[in-house]
Scaffold this motif. Structure first.
Motif, PDB file in Angstrom:
ATOM      1  N   GLY A 184       0.847  -1.182   0.000  1.00  0.00           N
ATOM      2  CA  GLY A 184       0.000   0.000   0.000  1.00  0.00           C
ATOM      3  C   GLY A 184       0.885   1.235   0.000  1.00  0.00           C
ATOM      4  O   GLY A 184       1.806   1.343  -0.803  1.00  0.00           O
ATOM      5  N   PHE A 185       0.637   2.162   0.906  1.00  0.00           N
ATOM      6  CA  PHE A 185       1.473   3.366   1.005  1.00  0.00           C
ATOM      7  C   PHE A 185       2.746   3.026   1.774  1.00  0.00           C
ATOM      8  O   PHE A 185       2.713   2.740   2.971  1.00  0.00           O
ATOM      9  N   PHE A 199      -2.989  11.320   4.634  1.00  0.00           N
ATOM     10  CA  PHE A 199      -3.526  10.033   4.193  1.00  0.00           C
ATOM     11  C   PHE A 199      -3.551   8.959   5.279  1.00  0.00           C
ATOM     12  O   PHE A 199      -4.295   7.989   5.165  1.00  0.00           O
ATOM     13  N   LYS A 200      -2.765   9.110   6.334  1.00  0.00           N
ATOM     14  CA  LYS A 200      -2.655   8.009   7.290  1.00  0.00           C
ATOM     15  C   LYS A 200      -3.958   7.743   8.035  1.00  0.00           C
ATOM     16  O   LYS A 200      -4.175   6.631   8.527  1.00  0.00           O
ATOM     17  N   ALA A 205      -3.816   1.013  10.280  1.00  0.00           N
ATOM     18  CA  ALA A 205      -2.566   1.014  11.059  1.00  0.00           C
ATOM     19  C   ALA A 205      -2.094   2.429  11.382  1.00  0.00           C
ATOM     20  O   ALA A 205      -1.129   2.601  12.142  1.00  0.00           O
ATOM     21  N   ASN A 206      -2.715   3.431  10.766  1.00  0.00           N
ATOM     22  CA  ASN A 206      -2.470   4.851  11.041  1.00  0.00           C
ATOM     23  C   ASN A 206      -1.042   5.307  10.710  1.00  0.00           C
ATOM     24  O   ASN A 206      -0.480   6.178  11.362  1.00  0.00           O
ATOM     25  N   ARG A 207      -0.454   4.700   9.683  1.00  0.00           N
ATOM     26  CA  ARG A 207       0.885   5.100   9.251  1.00  0.00           C
ATOM     27  C   ARG A 207       1.181   4.516   7.889  1.00  0.00           C
ATOM     28  O   ARG A 207       0.495   3.606   7.426  1.00  0.00           O
ATOM     29  N   PHE A 208       2.223   5.031   7.253  1.00  0.00           N
ATOM     30  CA  PHE A 208       2.755   4.416   6.042  1.00  0.00           C
ATOM     31  C   PHE A 208       3.669   3.256   6.444  1.00  0.00           C
ATOM     32  O   PHE A 208       4.237   3.240   7.531  1.00  0.00           O
ATOM     33  N   LEU A 234      -0.252 -11.289  -1.545  1.00  0.00           N
ATOM     34  CA  LEU A 234      -0.134 -10.915  -0.133  1.00  0.00           C
ATOM     35  C   LEU A 234      -0.101  -9.391  -0.026  1.00  0.00           C
ATOM     36  O   LEU A 234       0.839  -8.739  -0.495  1.00  0.00           O
ATOM     37  N   SER A 235      -1.119  -8.821   0.578  1.00  0.00           N
ATOM     38  CA  SER A 235      -1.188  -7.367   0.752  1.00  0.00           C
ATOM     39  C   SER A 235      -0.378  -6.940   1.947  1.00  0.00           C
ATOM     40  O   SER A 235      -0.432  -7.546   3.024  1.00  0.00           O
ATOM     41  N   VAL A 236       0.387  -5.854   1.776  1.00  0.00           N
ATOM     42  CA  VAL A 236       1.150  -5.239   2.852  1.00  0.00           C
ATOM     43  C   VAL A 236       0.748  -3.771   2.853  1.00  0.00           C
ATOM     44  O   VAL A 236       1.395  -2.923   2.271  1.00  0.00           O
ATOM     45  N   ASN A 237      -0.395  -3.498   3.500  1.00  0.00           N
ATOM     46  CA  ASN A 237      -0.996  -2.174   3.334  1.00  0.00           C
ATOM     47  C   ASN A 237      -1.587  -1.580   4.611  1.00  0.00           C
ATOM     48  O   ASN A 237      -2.337  -0.608   4.543  1.00  0.00           O
ATOM     49  N   GLY A 238      -1.284  -2.170   5.765  1.00  0.00           N
ATOM     50  CA  GLY A 238      -1.801  -1.626   7.007  1.00  0.00           C
ATOM     51  C   GLY A 238      -3.297  -1.729   7.174  1.00  0.00           C
ATOM     52  O   GLY A 238      -3.888  -1.032   8.001  1.00  0.00           O
ATOM     53  N   GLY A 239      -3.935  -2.597   6.356  1.00  0.00           N
ATOM     54  CA  GLY A 239      -5.374  -2.767   6.440  1.00  0.00           C
ATOM     55  C   GLY A 239      -6.172  -1.805   5.601  1.00  0.00           C
ATOM     56  O   GLY A 239      -7.415  -1.764   5.699  1.00  0.00           O
TER      57      GLY A 239
END
Length: 242
Positions: A184-185, A199-200, A205-208, A234-239
């Motif tokens: 993600g970001f 954007f967070k 997860a409230n962060r990049f 596999l997503s790595v995007n803080g949800g």
């Protein structure tokens, strides 16, 4: 000697992946297109991580360069086994579709999707002969949900996601897995112009994220223990998007 090739390995996520694979004991081939100095810095980081490697300069979108440089390396290094391929090289050129120029569409599709094709086609042949391999494609949140202003980038990454699932079915019987990691970001050069504070709040997860967090996911998929995971994104995007 077991080796890993990381395209676009000179900076950002690519550099973090190179270091991670070095920590896992791989001899790392660091591909770069134009920034040789950054690639050399990545090689130094690989050596600091306790492994070794070399840099390979070629444009993944250029079929002739891929065949000459990468193909030539494979022919000259029969003692080195290319076990892992990480297709990370990519570019973006954001604009609304109504204003998108032909070259903006072509350049993004050719580098991201075309580069995946040229490099993977060459590497997978040696994996098939040895009956082992790990192919990990770095895609994007844009390829999963689409992003406004990124029709070209979303199309390219979405195409790689579909290709990941198709190729996984073609080569699974030869103990070759094909997966994708969708960041993600992430704090890299590609997101430097984005205000994280703005954007967070959209991200659970409230962060990049960091390049190292993406690299950890890539490293896991590269292990022998991940042999029953294939055709997966596999997503790595803080949800942000699940």
């Amino acid at each position: 000697m077991k080796c890993a090739l990381v395209t676009g390995g000179s900076r950002g996520i690519g550099r973090a992946v190179c270091i991670r694979l070095a920590q896992q004991g791989y001899y790392v081939l660091i591909n770069y297109k134009g920034n040789e100095e950054a690639a050399a810095a990545t090689l130094a980081a690989v050596q600091e991580a306790g492994s070794a490697g070399e840099v390979l300069g070629f444009d993944v979108a250029n079929k002739e360069q891929v065949e000459t440089v990468l193909g030539g390396w494979i022919e000259r290094n029969e003692d080195k086994i290319l076990e892992v391929l990480v297709n990370n090289a990519g570019i973006k050129d954001d604009v609304l579709l109504m204003w998108m120029k032909d070259e903006q569409w072509n350049n993004v599709l050719n580098t991201n999707l075309g580069g995946f094709f040229f490099v993977t086609r060459l590497v997978v042949n040696s994996m098939l002969r040895r009956r082992y391999g790990r192919i990990i494609n770095v895609v994007s949140l844009s390829g999963l949900k689409g992003m406004p202003g990124q029709t070209n980038y979303s199309a390219a990454k979405g195409g790689i996601i579909a290709a990941t699932k198709a190729l996984a079915q073609e080569v699974g019987k030869r103990n070759i897995t094909v997966n994708a990691v969708a960041p993600g970001f992430i704090k890299t050069d590609m997101t430097a112009e984005i205000d994280e504070n703005q954007f967070k709040a959209l991200i659970p997860a409230n962060r990049f994220g960091t390049p190292e967090e993406v690299a950890h996911a890539v490293g896991f998929l590269a292990t022998p223990e991940a042999s029953y995971i294939t055709g997966h994104v596999l997503s790595v995007n803080g949800g942000l998007y699940t």
